[in-house]
Design an enzyme around this catalytic site. Sequence first.
Site, PDB file in Angstrom:
ATOM      1  N   GLY A  40      42.517 -52.399  20.085  1.00 47.71           N
ATOM      2  CA  GLY A  40      43.420 -51.428  19.703  1.00 47.71           C
ATOM      3  C   GLY A  40      42.796 -50.085  19.650  1.00 47.71           C
ATOM      4  O   GLY A  40      43.647 -49.294  19.147  1.00 47.71           O
ATOM      5  N   GLU A  96      38.339 -57.552  21.653  1.00 53.30           N
ATOM      6  CA  GLU A  96      39.269 -57.621  22.350  1.00 53.30           C
ATOM      7  C   GLU A  96      39.886 -56.073  23.091  1.00 53.30           C
ATOM      8  O   GLU A  96      41.230 -55.966  23.157  1.00 53.30           O
ATOM      9  CB  GLU A  96      40.347 -58.231  22.062  1.00 53.30           C
ATOM     10  CG  GLU A  96      40.026 -59.803  21.559  1.00 53.30           C
ATOM     11  CD  GLU A  96      41.207 -60.648  21.016  1.00 53.30           C
ATOM     12  OE1 GLU A  96      42.385 -60.121  20.720  1.00 53.30           O
ATOM     13  OE2 GLU A  96      40.789 -61.768  20.610  1.00 53.30           O
ATOM     14  N   PRO A  97      38.768 -55.486  23.389  1.00 54.12           N
ATOM     15  CA  PRO A  97      39.682 -53.912  24.026  1.00 54.12           C
ATOM     16  C   PRO A  97      40.129 -53.957  25.171  1.00 54.12           C
ATOM     17  O   PRO A  97      39.668 -54.645  26.168  1.00 54.12           O
ATOM     18  CB  PRO A  97      38.427 -53.152  23.900  1.00 54.12           C
ATOM     19  CG  PRO A  97      37.314 -54.148  24.166  1.00 54.12           C
ATOM     20  CD  PRO A  97      37.617 -55.428  23.652  1.00 54.12           C
ATOM     21  N   GLY A  98      41.199 -53.314  25.204  1.00 52.08           N
ATOM     22  CA  GLY A  98      41.912 -53.094  26.489  1.00 52.08           C
ATOM     23  C   GLY A  98      42.004 -51.656  27.228  1.00 52.08           C
ATOM     24  O   GLY A  98      41.094 -51.211  27.837  1.00 52.08           O
ATOM     25  N   ARG A  99      42.792 -50.875  26.408  1.00 55.37           N
ATOM     26  CA  ARG A  99      43.149 -49.530  26.753  1.00 55.37           C
ATOM     27  C   ARG A  99      41.898 -48.696  26.814  1.00 55.37           C
ATOM     28  O   ARG A  99      41.548 -47.996  27.690  1.00 55.37           O
ATOM     29  CB  ARG A  99      44.156 -49.103  25.699  1.00 55.37           C
ATOM     30  CG  ARG A  99      44.679 -47.673  26.136  1.00 55.37           C
ATOM     31  CD  ARG A  99      45.409 -47.200  24.939  1.00 55.37           C
ATOM     32  NE  ARG A  99      46.370 -48.178  24.408  1.00 55.37           N
ATOM     33  CZ  ARG A  99      47.562 -48.173  24.496  1.00 55.37           C
ATOM     34  NH1 ARG A  99      48.332 -47.235  25.365  1.00 55.37           N
ATOM     35  NH2 ARG A  99      48.333 -49.048  23.893  1.00 55.37           N
ATOM     36  N   TYR A 126      48.083 -50.599  30.842  1.00 53.13           N
ATOM     37  CA  TYR A 126      49.661 -50.864  30.934  1.00 53.13           C
ATOM     38  C   TYR A 126      50.374 -49.621  31.682  1.00 53.13           C
ATOM     39  O   TYR A 126      51.282 -49.543  31.430  1.00 53.13           O
ATOM     40  CB  TYR A 126      50.074 -50.597  29.318  1.00 53.13           C
ATOM     41  CG  TYR A 126      49.029 -51.177  28.248  1.00 53.13           C
ATOM     42  CD1 TYR A 126      49.295 -52.691  28.423  1.00 53.13           C
ATOM     43  CD2 TYR A 126      48.164 -50.614  27.504  1.00 53.13           C
ATOM     44  CE1 TYR A 126      48.515 -53.436  27.482  1.00 53.13           C
ATOM     45  CE2 TYR A 126      47.481 -51.694  26.608  1.00 53.13           C
ATOM     46  CZ  TYR A 126      47.401 -52.622  26.547  1.00 53.13           C
ATOM     47  OH  TYR A 126      46.626 -53.534  25.787  1.00 53.13           O
ATOM     48  N   ARG A 137      55.570 -46.748  30.281  1.00 51.56           N
ATOM     49  CA  ARG A 137      55.362 -46.477  28.927  1.00 51.56           C
ATOM     50  C   ARG A 137      56.199 -45.197  28.385  1.00 51.56           C
ATOM     51  O   ARG A 137      56.675 -45.353  27.283  1.00 51.56           O
ATOM     52  CB  ARG A 137      53.931 -46.250  28.965  1.00 51.56           C
ATOM     53  CG  ARG A 137      53.121 -47.127  29.531  1.00 51.56           C
ATOM     54  CD  ARG A 137      51.602 -46.781  28.965  1.00 51.56           C
ATOM     55  NE  ARG A 137      51.431 -47.031  27.687  1.00 51.56           N
ATOM     56  CZ  ARG A 137      51.268 -45.717  26.612  1.00 51.56           C
ATOM     57  NH1 ARG A 137      51.436 -44.762  27.245  1.00 51.56           N
ATOM     58  NH2 ARG A 137      51.147 -46.150  25.145  1.00 51.56           N
ATOM     59  N   CYS A 172      68.526 -45.129  38.543  1.00 51.34           N
ATOM     60  CA  CYS A 172      69.673 -44.820  37.708  1.00 51.34           C
ATOM     61  C   CYS A 172      69.511 -45.157  36.310  1.00 51.34           C
ATOM     62  O   CYS A 172      70.564 -45.998  35.883  1.00 51.34           O
ATOM     63  CB  CYS A 172      70.699 -45.437  38.757  1.00 51.34           C
ATOM     64  SG  CYS A 172      70.464 -45.653  40.467  1.00 51.34           S
TER      65      CYS A 172
END
Length: 418
Positions: free
Chosen positions: A239, A277-280, A375, A316, A346
């Site tokens: 987070g 649990e880091p991702g970003r 992401y 995003r 489109c």
Amino acid sequence: MGPFEYRDHELHCEGVALAKIAEEVGTPVYVYSRGEIERAYRAFDAALEGIPHEICYAVKANSTLGVLGVLVQLGAGADIVSIGEMYRWLRAGGDPAHVVFSGVGKTETEMKTALGAGIGAFNVESGEELTVLDRVAQSAGKRARVSIRVNPDVDAETHPYISTGLKTNKFGVTMGEARELFRSAAKMRGIEVVGVDCHIGSQLTKTSPFTDAIARLVELVQQLAKDGVKLRHVDIGGGLGIDYGKGETIPTPAEYGMAVRTALKPLTSLGITLFTEPGRVLVGQAGALVTRVLYRKHNEAKHFTIVDAAMNDLMRPALYGSFHPIDPVENPDRPKITTDVVGPICETGDFFARDRSLPALEPGELVSIGACGAYGSAMASNYNTRPRAPEVLVSGSSFTVIRTRETYEQLVANERLG
Ligand code: LLP
């Protein structure tokens, strides 16, 4: 100084000119800096120094094998939300013993496969899931290590779609239910209770929601200790946000580490390991999406810059209205205009920036959309039958294509005329 910087008015990733990559691999293309992933991982790890801890990288943020391989080499564990992600993690050389399996809807097949691989823990999100996991484990003659995900009901103060720790969200069990569930889990023959878990949201820009959530977990761990349920780990999820260049101030990993350390103090004597649990924060700043300007057009109301990347490559902005920095790959010091940067799809939602002040971009020139390591490619699709973009990993003055551009043949490979 970030991993993407100008040298002689030309944007580079580490020692490689983005123009060189675009020329060899084509556009759109995702470009990642190995050095930045390493720097971010080490900074996060150092911030937790002194606390026994495991870093389980959230594979969903970027699950490309070449990126996972860097994290494996750094010694990361993994947080997965599907067996597909476990498959990727193992293919990248990851250790199943350091995998935690999150998610509200694990199937029995997924449970069996994960048990067979010997994962570290299941982050169980409901009473019903616990009952099924107990049965699956018993019939496999195994005990599933379990951490129960609680919903601490704290406001992460982030975008509503990526806020997960409120009782109106589908995640985890309420604090009220948790104590009872832990007590019954402790009696199940197929279950070995090892931890408690939460994840309150993504792109958090303050430390207080983390510390509020940890305070609740601490209270629960203490109550459970009194009930005779001894936990080995506390998992606080991921987070921590990153700077997307919009002027927000984001806590540094060091500030985050300090806040976490203080909040966990009451548990010191219990010998608990911290899981994160880091991702970003590990991969976000390491990536850029490099795209080429196709056309410009303007009317009384608007100026548009049309590029060859689209919302299928980077969702995003369309999905969350997210801001990503945008820079020309060459000669940034030019007079600016206000423009929308849009893709060829489109849909009006197919934009990367709206009313952005940017150097006036010319057809044929390259543009870098920054902070796309997390992401970005992981959420890409084939909408409008657009092959997914290739991905390149830069290390010093060389680069490796870690994923080639999809071919049209691959796009239809599983299809038949009816
Ligand atoms: N753990 C769990 C259980 C999660 O659900 C997530 C992210 C993470 C860890 C990693 O969170 P991070 O450290 O990356 O914030 N697609 C959205 C983000 C969705 C996040 C979902 N869960 C975006 O582009 O902003």
